[in-house]
Design a protein around this motif. Structure first.
Motif, PDB file in Angstrom:
ATOM      1  N   ILE A  71       0.565  -1.088   0.006  1.00  0.00           N
ATOM      2  CA  ILE A  71       0.020   0.064  -0.032  1.00  0.00           C
ATOM      3  C   ILE A  71       0.884   1.119  -0.012  1.00  0.00           C
ATOM      4  O   ILE A  71       0.713   2.321  -0.765  1.00  0.00           O
ATOM      5  CB  ILE A  71      -0.990   0.003   1.147  1.00  0.00           C
ATOM      6  N   SER A  72       2.000   1.264   0.735  1.00  0.00           N
ATOM      7  CA  SER A  72       2.829   2.435   0.867  1.00  0.00           C
ATOM      8  C   SER A  72       3.483   2.489  -0.517  1.00  0.00           C
ATOM      9  O   SER A  72       3.855   3.578  -1.115  1.00  0.00           O
ATOM     10  CB  SER A  72       3.969   2.105   1.734  1.00  0.00           C
ATOM     11  N   VAL A  78       1.211   7.269  -6.741  1.00  0.00           N
ATOM     12  CA  VAL A  78       0.355   8.337  -6.589  1.00  0.00           C
ATOM     13  C   VAL A  78       1.126   9.785  -6.221  1.00  0.00           C
ATOM     14  O   VAL A  78       1.020  10.702  -7.088  1.00  0.00           O
ATOM     15  CB  VAL A  78      -0.810   8.206  -5.700  1.00  0.00           C
ATOM     16  N   LEU A  79       1.890   9.666  -5.408  1.00  0.00           N
ATOM     17  CA  LEU A  79       2.614  11.051  -4.886  1.00  0.00           C
ATOM     18  C   LEU A  79       3.568  11.340  -5.991  1.00  0.00           C
ATOM     19  O   LEU A  79       3.991  12.483  -6.381  1.00  0.00           O
ATOM     20  CB  LEU A  79       3.506  10.916  -3.644  1.00  0.00           C
ATOM     21  N   THR A  80       4.298  10.385  -6.908  1.00  0.00           N
ATOM     22  CA  THR A  80       5.220  10.654  -7.990  1.00  0.00           C
ATOM     23  C   THR A  80       4.366  11.333  -8.959  1.00  0.00           C
ATOM     24  O   THR A  80       4.784  11.900  -9.607  1.00  0.00           O
ATOM     25  CB  THR A  80       5.858   9.202  -8.387  1.00  0.00           C
ATOM     26  N   MET A  81       3.029  10.687  -9.154  1.00  0.00           N
ATOM     27  CA  MET A  81       2.349  11.264 -10.258  1.00  0.00           C
ATOM     28  C   MET A  81       2.137  12.608 -10.118  1.00  0.00           C
ATOM     29  O   MET A  81       2.041  13.385 -11.019  1.00  0.00           O
ATOM     30  CB  MET A  81       1.149  10.369 -10.604  1.00  0.00           C
ATOM     31  N   LEU A  90      12.725  16.052 -10.484  1.00  0.00           N
ATOM     32  CA  LEU A  90      13.799  15.308  -9.829  1.00  0.00           C
ATOM     33  C   LEU A  90      13.257  14.636  -8.548  1.00  0.00           C
ATOM     34  O   LEU A  90      13.347  13.368  -8.149  1.00  0.00           O
ATOM     35  CB  LEU A  90      14.759  16.054  -9.485  1.00  0.00           C
ATOM     36  N   THR A  91      12.463  15.221  -7.947  1.00  0.00           N
ATOM     37  CA  THR A  91      11.678  14.757  -6.695  1.00  0.00           C
ATOM     38  C   THR A  91      11.017  13.584  -6.920  1.00  0.00           C
ATOM     39  O   THR A  91      11.110  12.410  -6.562  1.00  0.00           O
ATOM     40  CB  THR A  91      10.777  15.758  -5.924  1.00  0.00           C
ATOM     41  N   ALA A  92      10.106  13.729  -7.952  1.00  0.00           N
ATOM     42  CA  ALA A  92       9.429  12.538  -8.429  1.00  0.00           C
ATOM     43  C   ALA A  92      10.149  11.386  -8.756  1.00  0.00           C
ATOM     44  O   ALA A  92       9.497  10.267  -8.711  1.00  0.00           O
ATOM     45  CB  ALA A  92       8.672  12.782  -9.742  1.00  0.00           C
ATOM     46  N   ILE A  93      11.294  11.479  -9.427  1.00  0.00           N
ATOM     47  CA  ILE A  93      12.207  10.271  -9.719  1.00  0.00           C
ATOM     48  C   ILE A  93      12.535   9.714  -8.590  1.00  0.00           C
ATOM     49  O   ILE A  93      12.633   8.357  -8.313  1.00  0.00           O
ATOM     50  CB  ILE A  93      13.339  10.837 -10.416  1.00  0.00           C
ATOM     51  N   TYR A  94      12.957  10.507  -7.454  1.00  0.00           N
ATOM     52  CA  TYR A  94      13.484   9.826  -6.216  1.00  0.00           C
ATOM     53  C   TYR A  94      12.468   9.185  -5.479  1.00  0.00           C
ATOM     54  O   TYR A  94      12.595   7.904  -5.101  1.00  0.00           O
ATOM     55  CB  TYR A  94      14.205  10.831  -5.297  1.00  0.00           C
ATOM     56  N   ILE A  95      11.235   9.664  -5.429  1.00  0.00           N
ATOM     57  CA  ILE A  95       9.976   9.166  -4.889  1.00  0.00           C
ATOM     58  C   ILE A  95       9.519   7.971  -5.259  1.00  0.00           C
ATOM     59  O   ILE A  95       9.185   6.875  -4.846  1.00  0.00           O
ATOM     60  CB  ILE A  95       9.064  10.257  -4.850  1.00  0.00           C
ATOM     61  N   LEU A 102       9.897  -0.130  -1.982  1.00  0.00           N
ATOM     62  CA  LEU A 102       8.877  -0.694  -1.030  1.00  0.00           C
ATOM     63  C   LEU A 102       8.171  -1.836  -1.491  1.00  0.00           C
ATOM     64  O   LEU A 102       7.700  -2.740  -0.832  1.00  0.00           O
ATOM     65  CB  LEU A 102       7.587   0.397  -0.693  1.00  0.00           C
ATOM     66  N   LEU A 103       7.911  -1.830  -2.948  1.00  0.00           N
ATOM     67  CA  LEU A 103       7.362  -2.872  -3.591  1.00  0.00           C
ATOM     68  C   LEU A 103       8.160  -4.176  -3.639  1.00  0.00           C
ATOM     69  O   LEU A 103       7.880  -5.179  -3.295  1.00  0.00           O
ATOM     70  CB  LEU A 103       6.958  -2.488  -5.103  1.00  0.00           C
ATOM     71  N   ILE A 104       9.676  -4.028  -3.913  1.00  0.00           N
ATOM     72  CA  ILE A 104      10.564  -4.987  -3.575  1.00  0.00           C
ATOM     73  C   ILE A 104      10.542  -5.669  -2.308  1.00  0.00           C
ATOM     74  O   ILE A 104      10.496  -6.766  -2.017  1.00  0.00           O
ATOM     75  CB  ILE A 104      12.014  -4.383  -3.957  1.00  0.00           C
ATOM     76  N   ILE A 105      10.275  -4.883  -1.346  1.00  0.00           N
ATOM     77  CA  ILE A 105      10.299  -5.264   0.123  1.00  0.00           C
ATOM     78  C   ILE A 105       9.106  -6.205   0.386  1.00  0.00           C
ATOM     79  O   ILE A 105       9.034  -7.309   0.835  1.00  0.00           O
ATOM     80  CB  ILE A 105      10.425  -4.141   1.182  1.00  0.00           C
ATOM     81  N   SER A 106       8.079  -5.716  -0.113  1.00  0.00           N
ATOM     82  CA  SER A 106       6.647  -6.099   0.200  1.00  0.00           C
ATOM     83  C   SER A 106       6.864  -7.584  -0.813  1.00  0.00           C
ATOM     84  O   SER A 106       6.321  -8.754  -0.242  1.00  0.00           O
ATOM     85  CB  SER A 106       5.628  -5.622  -0.641  1.00  0.00           C
ATOM     86  N   LEU A 107       7.401  -7.954  -1.934  1.00  0.00           N
ATOM     87  CA  LEU A 107       7.604  -9.063  -2.642  1.00  0.00           C
ATOM     88  C   LEU A 107       8.608  -9.930  -1.902  1.00  0.00           C
ATOM     89  O   LEU A 107       8.238 -11.242  -1.844  1.00  0.00           O
ATOM     90  CB  LEU A 107       7.683  -8.898  -4.204  1.00  0.00           C
ATOM     91  N   ALA A 108       9.465  -9.812  -1.298  1.00  0.00           N
ATOM     92  CA  ALA A 108      10.427 -10.148  -0.619  1.00  0.00           C
ATOM     93  C   ALA A 108       9.809 -11.027   0.520  1.00  0.00           C
ATOM     94  O   ALA A 108       9.999 -12.227   1.031  1.00  0.00           O
ATOM     95  CB  ALA A 108      11.742  -9.507  -0.086  1.00  0.00           C
ATOM     96  N   LEU A 109       9.035 -10.308   1.328  1.00  0.00           N
ATOM     97  CA  LEU A 109       8.258 -11.027   2.532  1.00  0.00           C
ATOM     98  C   LEU A 109       7.251 -11.782   2.051  1.00  0.00           C
ATOM     99  O   LEU A 109       7.177 -12.890   2.593  1.00  0.00           O
ATOM    100  CB  LEU A 109       7.554  -9.746   3.205  1.00  0.00           C
ATOM    101  N   LEU A 110       6.639 -11.755   0.744  1.00  0.00           N
ATOM    102  CA  LEU A 110       6.017 -12.467   0.199  1.00  0.00           C
ATOM    103  C   LEU A 110       6.494 -13.849  -0.029  1.00  0.00           C
ATOM    104  O   LEU A 110       6.083 -15.062   0.313  1.00  0.00           O
ATOM    105  CB  LEU A 110       5.349 -12.320  -1.271  1.00  0.00           C
TER     106      LEU A 110
END
Length: 135
Positions: A71-72, A78-81, A90-95, A102-110
């Motif tokens: 979810i994060s 959405v914040l990036t968009m 530049l801020t959007a790229i980092y976000i 965060l998605l990688i962490i979520s998938l690693a936990l899976l």
């Protein structure tokens, strides 16, 4: 640095939505199993049920964290968009990079949760095989 467009983070929406649906289904399945084991334990007070409940508790916590990170990740997409929309490229790229982490962490936990689930099923299979060998 490369230009990030609105479509790039938007592409993750469907993927993250499907992942979240799968996570929610896992969560609901664990909740049902835990409720059944709880009722069974109150009737039988079998210690083997405590092991199963402990295992399910761990898996439930992992699933909760998988959901939180997923979810994060969606929130940061959405914040990036929004940042792209207001011209903060530049801020959007980092976000967006943070959203991917965060998605990688979520998938690693899976992956970890799947390993624990498979191990629990192996214990059940071993119990059945042991019971069959005694016959």
């Amino acid at each position: 640095m490369e230009q990030l467009t609105l479509t790039t983070p938007a592409l993750l929406f469907s993927a993250i939505s499907l992942i979240m649906l799968a996570y929610t289904n896992r969560f609901l399945a664990y909740a049902a199993v835990i409720r059944n084991l709880h009722d069974k334990y109150l009737k039988e007070h079998d210690d083997s049920l405590l092991r199963q409940i402990k295992n399910l508790k761990l898996r439930l916590n992992l699933t909760r964290w998988m959901q939180i990170f997923g979810i994060s990740s969606l929130l940061f997409c959405v914040l990036t968009m929004f940042l792209i929309y207001v011209g903060l490229q530049l801020t959007a790229i980092y976000i967006f990079g943070f959203a991917l982490i965060l998605l990688i962490i979520s998938l690693a936990l899976l992956i970890k949760e799947i390993q624990i689930s498979a191990e629990a099923l192996q214990h059940h299979i071993a119990d059945i095989e042991e019971h069959l060998e005694k016959k």
